[in-house]
Scaffold this motif. Structure first.
Motif, PDB file in Angstrom:
ATOM      1  N   GLY A  93      44.908 -63.390 -73.071  1.00 44.44           N
ATOM      2  CA  GLY A  93      44.125 -63.829 -74.156  1.00 44.44           C
ATOM      3  C   GLY A  93      43.963 -61.815 -74.941  1.00 44.44           C
ATOM      4  N   GLN A  94      44.637 -61.140 -73.455  1.00 49.28           N
ATOM      5  CA  GLN A  94      44.459 -60.019 -73.981  1.00 49.28           C
ATOM      6  C   GLN A  94      45.979 -59.827 -75.073  1.00 49.28           C
ATOM      7  OE1 GLN A  94      45.971 -58.243 -70.398  1.00 49.28           O
ATOM      8  NE2 GLN A  94      43.309 -57.592 -70.128  1.00 49.28           N
ATOM      9  N   ARG A  95      46.535 -60.518 -75.682  1.00 50.06           N
ATOM     10  CA  ARG A  95      47.219 -60.750 -76.604  1.00 50.06           C
ATOM     11  C   ARG A  95      47.154 -60.080 -78.237  1.00 50.06           C
ATOM     12  NH1 ARG A  95      52.348 -64.225 -76.667  1.00 50.06           N
ATOM     13  NH2 ARG A  95      52.238 -63.733 -74.584  1.00 50.06           N
ATOM     14  N   ILE A  96      46.829 -61.407 -78.128  1.00 44.62           N
ATOM     15  CA  ILE A  96      44.892 -61.266 -79.158  1.00 44.62           C
ATOM     16  C   ILE A  96      44.167 -60.186 -79.726  1.00 44.62           C
ATOM     17  CG2 ILE A  96      43.871 -62.760 -77.955  1.00 44.62           C
ATOM     18  CD1 ILE A  96      43.928 -64.511 -81.204  1.00 44.62           C
ATOM     19  N   PHE A  97      44.179 -59.826 -78.575  1.00 44.68           N
ATOM     20  CA  PHE A  97      43.101 -59.296 -78.636  1.00 44.68           C
ATOM     21  C   PHE A  97      43.854 -57.208 -79.438  1.00 44.68           C
ATOM     22  CE2 PHE A  97      40.553 -59.718 -74.757  1.00 44.68           C
ATOM     23  CZ  PHE A  97      39.490 -61.108 -74.934  1.00 44.68           C
ATOM     24  N   SER A  98      44.765 -57.487 -78.454  1.00 40.07           N
ATOM     25  CA  SER A  98      45.733 -55.978 -79.517  1.00 40.07           C
ATOM     26  C   SER A  98      46.692 -57.095 -81.058  1.00 40.07           C
ATOM     27  CB  SER A  98      47.017 -55.501 -78.911  1.00 40.07           C
ATOM     28  OG  SER A  98      48.424 -56.772 -78.419  1.00 40.07           O
ATOM     29  N   LEU A  99      46.743 -57.908 -81.587  1.00 46.57           N
ATOM     30  CA  LEU A  99      46.674 -58.428 -82.875  1.00 46.57           C
ATOM     31  C   LEU A  99      45.753 -57.585 -84.007  1.00 46.57           C
ATOM     32  CD1 LEU A  99      48.140 -60.299 -83.982  1.00 46.57           C
ATOM     33  CD2 LEU A  99      46.481 -61.664 -84.366  1.00 46.57           C
ATOM     34  N   SER A 100      46.851 -56.929 -84.277  1.00 49.96           N
ATOM     35  CA  SER A 100      46.675 -56.998 -86.295  1.00 49.96           C
ATOM     36  C   SER A 100      45.992 -56.980 -86.653  1.00 49.96           C
ATOM     37  CB  SER A 100      47.553 -55.407 -87.033  1.00 49.96           C
ATOM     38  OG  SER A 100      47.412 -55.049 -88.074  1.00 49.96           O
ATOM     39  N   PHE A 101      44.565 -56.463 -87.296  1.00 52.70           N
ATOM     40  CA  PHE A 101      43.722 -57.189 -88.157  1.00 52.70           C
ATOM     41  C   PHE A 101      44.038 -57.229 -89.725  1.00 52.70           C
ATOM     42  CE2 PHE A 101      40.535 -57.446 -91.682  1.00 52.70           C
ATOM     43  CZ  PHE A 101      39.560 -58.763 -90.950  1.00 52.70           C
ATOM     44  N   ALA A 102      45.143 -56.407 -89.772  1.00 53.55           N
ATOM     45  CA  ALA A 102      46.382 -56.221 -90.907  1.00 53.55           C
ATOM     46  C   ALA A 102      46.834 -57.381 -91.141  1.00 53.55           C
ATOM     47  CB  ALA A 102      46.984 -54.726 -91.391  1.00 53.55           C
ATOM     48  N   THR A 103      47.276 -58.361 -89.877  1.00 55.47           N
ATOM     49  CA  THR A 103      48.508 -59.011 -89.417  1.00 55.47           C
ATOM     50  C   THR A 103      47.682 -60.603 -90.134  1.00 55.47           C
ATOM     51  OG1 THR A 103      50.172 -57.684 -88.105  1.00 55.47           O
ATOM     52  CG2 THR A 103      49.891 -60.331 -88.381  1.00 55.47           C
ATOM     53  N   LEU A 104      46.017 -60.715 -89.557  1.00 59.63           N
ATOM     54  CA  LEU A 104      45.749 -61.642 -89.680  1.00 59.63           C
ATOM     55  C   LEU A 104      44.486 -61.488 -90.945  1.00 59.63           C
ATOM     56  CD1 LEU A 104      44.340 -63.733 -87.505  1.00 59.63           C
ATOM     57  CD2 LEU A 104      43.035 -62.123 -87.057  1.00 59.63           C
ATOM     58  N   ASP A 108      43.927 -48.717 -91.737  1.00 64.32           N
ATOM     59  CA  ASP A 108      43.540 -48.161 -90.166  1.00 64.32           C
ATOM     60  C   ASP A 108      44.820 -48.360 -88.768  1.00 64.32           C
ATOM     61  OD1 ASP A 108      41.916 -46.087 -91.272  1.00 64.32           O
ATOM     62  OD2 ASP A 108      40.565 -46.861 -90.262  1.00 64.32           O
ATOM     63  N   GLY A 109      45.801 -49.616 -89.877  1.00 65.52           N
ATOM     64  CA  GLY A 109      45.952 -50.456 -88.318  1.00 65.52           C
ATOM     65  C   GLY A 109      45.677 -50.219 -86.996  1.00 65.52           C
ATOM     66  N   ALA A 110      43.782 -51.475 -87.640  1.00 61.71           N
ATOM     67  CA  ALA A 110      42.919 -51.384 -86.225  1.00 61.71           C
ATOM     68  C   ALA A 110      43.366 -52.948 -85.589  1.00 61.71           C
ATOM     69  CB  ALA A 110      41.387 -51.271 -86.382  1.00 61.71           C
ATOM     70  N   ASP A 111      43.125 -52.963 -84.799  1.00 60.02           N
ATOM     71  CA  ASP A 111      43.715 -54.256 -83.408  1.00 60.02           C
ATOM     72  C   ASP A 111      42.399 -54.417 -83.945  1.00 60.02           C
ATOM     73  OD1 ASP A 111      41.990 -52.942 -81.315  1.00 60.02           O
ATOM     74  OD2 ASP A 111      44.192 -52.590 -80.269  1.00 60.02           O
ATOM     75  N   LEU A 112      42.340 -56.254 -83.665  1.00 57.51           N
ATOM     76  CA  LEU A 112      40.969 -57.114 -83.102  1.00 57.51           C
ATOM     77  C   LEU A 112      39.690 -56.072 -82.423  1.00 57.51           C
ATOM     78  CD1 LEU A 112      42.709 -60.827 -83.424  1.00 57.51           C
ATOM     79  CD2 LEU A 112      41.575 -59.232 -84.857  1.00 57.51           C
ATOM     80  N   LEU A 156      34.781 -60.420 -76.205  1.00 57.84           N
ATOM     81  CA  LEU A 156      35.910 -60.150 -77.246  1.00 57.84           C
ATOM     82  C   LEU A 156      35.834 -61.662 -78.071  1.00 57.84           C
ATOM     83  CD1 LEU A 156      37.133 -57.896 -79.816  1.00 57.84           C
ATOM     84  CD2 LEU A 156      38.992 -57.596 -77.538  1.00 57.84           C
ATOM     85  N   MET A 157      36.892 -62.614 -76.856  1.00 50.20           N
ATOM     86  CA  MET A 157      37.591 -63.060 -77.311  1.00 50.20           C
ATOM     87  C   MET A 157      36.410 -64.144 -78.398  1.00 50.20           C
ATOM     88  SD  MET A 157      39.931 -65.361 -77.876  1.00 50.20           S
ATOM     89  CE  MET A 157      41.121 -64.803 -76.443  1.00 50.20           C
ATOM     90  N   GLN A 158      35.117 -64.818 -78.001  1.00 47.69           N
ATOM     91  CA  GLN A 158      34.344 -65.345 -78.551  1.00 47.69           C
ATOM     92  C   GLN A 158      34.071 -64.700 -79.962  1.00 47.69           C
ATOM     93  OE1 GLN A 158      29.456 -64.898 -77.361  1.00 47.69           O
ATOM     94  NE2 GLN A 158      30.545 -67.321 -76.854  1.00 47.69           N
ATOM     95  N   LYS A 159      33.833 -63.436 -80.099  1.00 47.47           N
ATOM     96  CA  LYS A 159      34.241 -62.976 -81.407  1.00 47.47           C
ATOM     97  C   LYS A 159      34.846 -63.190 -82.065  1.00 47.47           C
ATOM     98  CE  LYS A 159      30.820 -59.524 -80.198  1.00 47.47           C
ATOM     99  NZ  LYS A 159      30.869 -57.308 -80.186  1.00 47.47           N
ATOM    100  N   ILE A 160      36.068 -62.740 -81.727  1.00 49.55           N
ATOM    101  CA  ILE A 160      37.314 -63.396 -82.316  1.00 49.55           C
ATOM    102  C   ILE A 160      37.415 -65.217 -82.882  1.00 49.55           C
ATOM    103  CG2 ILE A 160      40.261 -63.830 -82.262  1.00 49.55           C
ATOM    104  CD1 ILE A 160      40.074 -61.085 -80.684  1.00 49.55           C
ATOM    105  N   ARG A 161      36.990 -66.472 -82.214  1.00 53.34           N
ATOM    106  CA  ARG A 161      36.450 -67.059 -82.512  1.00 53.34           C
ATOM    107  C   ARG A 161      35.463 -67.612 -83.797  1.00 53.34           C
ATOM    108  NH1 ARG A 161      41.500 -68.359 -81.829  1.00 53.34           N
ATOM    109  NH2 ARG A 161      42.238 -67.849 -79.467  1.00 53.34           N
ATOM    110  N   TYR A 162      34.826 -66.943 -83.597  1.00 49.05           N
ATOM    111  CA  TYR A 162      33.024 -66.654 -84.225  1.00 49.05           C
ATOM    112  C   TYR A 162      33.423 -67.013 -85.705  1.00 49.05           C
ATOM    113  CZ  TYR A 162      29.578 -66.348 -81.109  1.00 49.05           C
ATOM    114  OH  TYR A 162      28.708 -66.565 -79.921  1.00 49.05           O
ATOM    115  N   LEU A 163      34.809 -65.631 -85.364  1.00 47.90           N
ATOM    116  CA  LEU A 163      35.530 -65.529 -87.192  1.00 47.90           C
ATOM    117  C   LEU A 163      36.214 -66.115 -87.804  1.00 47.90           C
ATOM    118  CD1 LEU A 163      35.436 -63.788 -89.803  1.00 47.90           C
ATOM    119  CD2 LEU A 163      37.220 -62.062 -88.209  1.00 47.90           C
ATOM    120  N   ASP A 164      37.391 -67.343 -86.311  1.00 48.85           N
ATOM    121  CA  ASP A 164      37.813 -68.038 -87.031  1.00 48.85           C
ATOM    122  C   ASP A 164      37.490 -69.168 -87.793  1.00 48.85           C
ATOM    123  OD1 ASP A 164      40.190 -66.841 -85.829  1.00 48.85           O
ATOM    124  OD2 ASP A 164      40.404 -67.501 -84.098  1.00 48.85           O
TER     125      ASP A 164
END
Length: 116
Positions: A3-14, A53-57, A90-98
């Motif tokens: 799960g930590q790998r997705i946390f560092s994914l750039s929002f600019a990529t997603l 800014d290149g912010a991660d998730l 954090l994972m729950q917030k990411i999945r809410y957005l998905d």
């Protein structure tokens, strides 16, 4: 931890992937921005700033201006997991957005997506 790998994914990529998904299904970037704003409080300019800014998730959600307290009303399955059962906040917030992006892409009514 995987799960930590997705946390560092750039929002600019997603974000462009989300745009492509909704546009491929005949919907607009404005609809996508509307659900992002509803969930996080970021308006379109705020989203562009986060991308610049290149912010991660992790940073994206930590800096959310106004995370919607009604996000807990988002239920259902994403990636084979019920979003309401995800323990990591954090994972729950990411999945809410998905889940919201999926609902836009499927053409669900905006009032329903925004849990009005």
């Amino acid at each position: 931890m995987a799960g930590q790998r997705i946390f560092s994914l750039s929002f600019a990529t997603l974000y462009p992937l989300y745009v492509t998904k909704v546009e491929r299904k005949g919907h607009t970037r404005e609809e996508l921005d509307r659900v992002i704003e509803w969930l996080t409080g970021y308006d379109a300019d705020g989203v562009q700033q986060v991308i610049s800014d290149g912010a991660d998730l992790q940073t994206f959600f930590a800096g959310a201006p106004d995370f919607n307290p009604n996000a807990s009303l988002i239920t259902g399955v994403i990636c084979g997991v019920r979003v309401e059962d995800i323990e990591d906040p954090l994972m729950q917030k990411i999945r809410y957005l998905d889940k919201l992006v999926d609902e836009v892409a499927r053409g669900k009514k905006m009032a329903s997506i925004l849990r009005a």
